[in-house]
Design an enzyme around this catalytic site. Structure first.
Site, mmCIF file in Angstrom:
data_model
loop_
_atom_site.group_PDB
_atom_site.id
_atom_site.type_symbol
_atom_site.label_atom_id
_atom_site.label_comp_id
_atom_site.label_asym_id
_atom_site.label_seq_id
_atom_site.Cartn_x
_atom_site.Cartn_y
_atom_site.Cartn_z
ATOM 1 N N GLN A 178 0.814 -1.224 0.000
ATOM 2 C CA GLN A 178 0.000 0.000 0.000
ATOM 3 C C GLN A 178 0.844 1.269 0.000
ATOM 4 O O GLN A 178 0.334 2.348 -0.284
ATOM 5 C CB GLN A 178 -0.927 0.023 1.221
ATOM 6 C CG GLN A 178 -2.046 -0.995 1.164
ATOM 7 C CD GLN A 178 -2.883 -0.944 2.432
ATOM 8 O OE1 GLN A 178 -2.530 -1.536 3.434
ATOM 9 N NE2 GLN A 178 -3.995 -0.227 2.385
ATOM 10 N N LEU A 203 -7.271 1.774 4.055
ATOM 11 C CA LEU A 203 -6.632 3.087 3.862
ATOM 12 C C LEU A 203 -6.451 3.411 2.381
ATOM 13 O O LEU A 203 -6.309 4.569 2.013
ATOM 14 C CB LEU A 203 -5.274 3.131 4.576
ATOM 15 C CG LEU A 203 -5.338 3.058 6.112
ATOM 16 C CD1 LEU A 203 -3.939 3.044 6.706
ATOM 17 C CD2 LEU A 203 -6.141 4.207 6.689
#
Ligand code: ZN
Length: 181
Positions: free
Chosen positions: A51, A94
């Site tokens: 990520q 997220l």
């Protein structure tokens, strides 16, 4: 320490299959620290290296709620070695801000990983005793295999979220949402 930029779905880098970590180098330790800082700053409960644009098999997790002592776990090369039961939990990520959707996963898992000292650890965790922790592990390990949780939703829902993501990012690129992974 430094805050890292979290890639937003559907960034193609989120589809990368992360590589195993062979050696715990100073770079890996630094990445682990920065990932933890980034996760806390975004009020997340988990973050995968993928990520933040680092395609290596490492995740950080802290399921502690506000007011509780931190319980940071840094897991290298984590893998699910067993799973049973079924749990439907409303997940966030997220990389997909402002979105929560129900996903079906194992309610109890066995997980194996290496810690930052190079020690292999095995845990048997379930939702009754450990709350959301088994879900977070499954969600984060998915990231290492190029899977974002929205891939489990219907195509229609996914297209809707894609459109929503474009408008969210246009207005406010870094606004943290609820506790997500
Ligand atoms: Zn996620």
């Amino acid at each position: 320490m430094a805050l890292l930029e979290v890639l937003k779905w559907p960034d193609p880098r989120l589809k990368e299959i992360a590589k195993p970590i062979r050696e715990i180098t100073p770079e890996i330790r630094k990445l682990a620290e920065d990932m933890a800082e980034t996760m806390y700053a975004a009020e997340g409960i988990g973050l995968a290296a993928v990520q933040v644009g680092a395609p290596v098999r490492m995740i950080v997790i802290d399921p502690a709620r506000e007011g509780e002592a931190p319980r940071l776990q840094t897991c290298l090369n984590p893998e699910i070695t067993g799973g049973e039961g079924e749990a439907v939990y409303s997940e966030g990520c997220l990389s997909v801000p402002e979105v929560r959707e129900e996903v079906k996963r194992f309610a109890r898992i066995k997980v194996r990983y290496m810690d930052l000292e190079g020690k292999t650890r095995e845990e048997d965790i379930n939702m009754q005793e450990h709350g959301v922790l088994p879900i977070v592990f499954q969600h984060e390990i998915d990231h290492l295999n190029g899977i974002v949780f929205v891939e489990y939703l219907s195509r229609l829902k996914r297209e809707f979220i894609k459109r929503k993501m474009r408008s969210v990012q246009a207005f406010n690129p870094n606004r943290p949402s609820e506790k997500v992974a």
